[in-house]
Motif scaffolding. Structure first.
Motif: not given
Length: 324
Positions: A114-117, A126-128, A181-183, A259-262
């Motif tokens: 569930g997290a980008p990390g 983890v990426l913020l 900046c929860p995004g 965030i990683l694909v971009e």
């Protein structure tokens, strides 16, 4: 093992704390009736969060930290039990390189649910959200945790990975919430621990657990793999010529985290392919480990273009994807 650059910055931050450059957030000593300890590391963790990461819980904890809004490294140490650091992502050239920086170099890391990390044996990162860059004075910010106490037994049974992932995502949620900046903030992972990857024999016709993926030339054998399994949100696989990490030859990643694909969707097209899987942009990448070009076993791998095409086609067949 962390990257040399991150090690240098962390060492500098630790030195600054020792000579008084950091602030003592909470003290082990005080009056006869010290105030309850409520928060640590920029207010991102509670006493209960800290206690869950220690080998033997203490009555009092000490948190020493540098400022959270600095253009370089923000660093927090909790009683030499673990550290939290905030930094900017720099020159990573691929998803694998980003993982090497965010969660420290390791061929056995696993994605955090569930997290980008990712999480490995002693690190998690983890990426913020990019929206936090201005508030933190750090472009492309990420949060990293390192267990600095001896937890050999707990990483072997997966307990340490669960504890680090939970503490890391908890801290990330609270920090991004406070910064406004929860995004796409990372969600707290479920109760299951990310798996500790173990090497296994490679099936030449079903490498990395993907039907039809055949990265070896005919008659090549004796290779091992370590694959994350699961879905393709943050999937990776390492192929080596033996059971030792020093024999690793090539790594593969499949990524659906926006965030990683971009960030990496325009990387080297000879080693990257973009798919659309169930409406989700899906990035496929292939890369070799540096310094291994002269290893004889590398000659048993198919050419790079065939590795990329073979992986992309196998992923597309398994997930019902379309090529861009």
């Amino acid at each position: 093992m962390n990257t040399p650059r991150t090690k240098t910055l962390a060492a500098a931050a630790a030195a600054a704390l020792l000579v008084g450059g950091g602030a003592l957030a909470l003290s082990l000593r005080g009056s006869d009736e010290p105030a309850p300890q409520t928060s640590f590391c920029w207010g991102s963790l509670t006493r209960e969060d800290v206690s869950a990461l220690t080998v033997e819980p203490r009555e009092r904890y000490t948190s020493r930290e540098t400022a959270v809004t600095t253009s370089r490294l923000s660093y927090c140490d909790v009683d030499h039990e673990f550290t939290l650091s905030l930094e900017s992502l720099h020159s990573a050239e691929s998803v694998w390189g980003t993982a090497d920086e965010v969660a420290a170099e390791s061929p056995v890391r696993a994605p955090i649910p569930g997290a980008p990390g990712w999480v490995n044996r002693t690190y998690a990162g983890v990426l913020l959200p990019s929206a936090c860059a201005d508030a933190l004075a750090k472009p492309a910010p990420y949060l990293q945790i390192q267990a600095t106490n001896d937890q050999e037994d707990t990483w072997r049974d997966g307990a340490l990975q669960k504890r680090m992932a939970t503490a890391l995502t908890t801290a990330a949620e609270r920090l991004t919430g406070r910064l406004g900046c929860p995004g796409p903030a990372p969600a707290t992972p479920p109760g299951t621990a990310p798996p500790v990857l173990e090497r296994e024999e490679l099936d030449p016709a079903r490498a990395c657990g993907i039907e039809g993926f055949a990265p070896l030339k005919p008659a090549a054998g004796g290779f091992t793999q370590a694959a994350t399994g699961g879905d393709f949100r943050l999937w990776s696989c390492v192929i080596g010529a033996g059971d030792d990490d020093s024999d690793n030859l090539v790594h593969f990643t499949v990524t659906q985290e926006p965030i990683l694909v971009e960030r990496h969707g325009h990387d080297d097209k000879d080693r990257s392919a973009l798919l659309t899987c169930a409406g989700r942009p899906t990035l496929v990448q292939v890369g070799h480990f540096y310094g291994l070009k002269e290893k004889p076993a590398r000659a048993d791998l198919r050419p790079d273009s065939d590795l990329l095409t073979g992986l992309a086609d196998a992923v597309a067949d398994q997930a019902g994807c379309e090529r861009e």
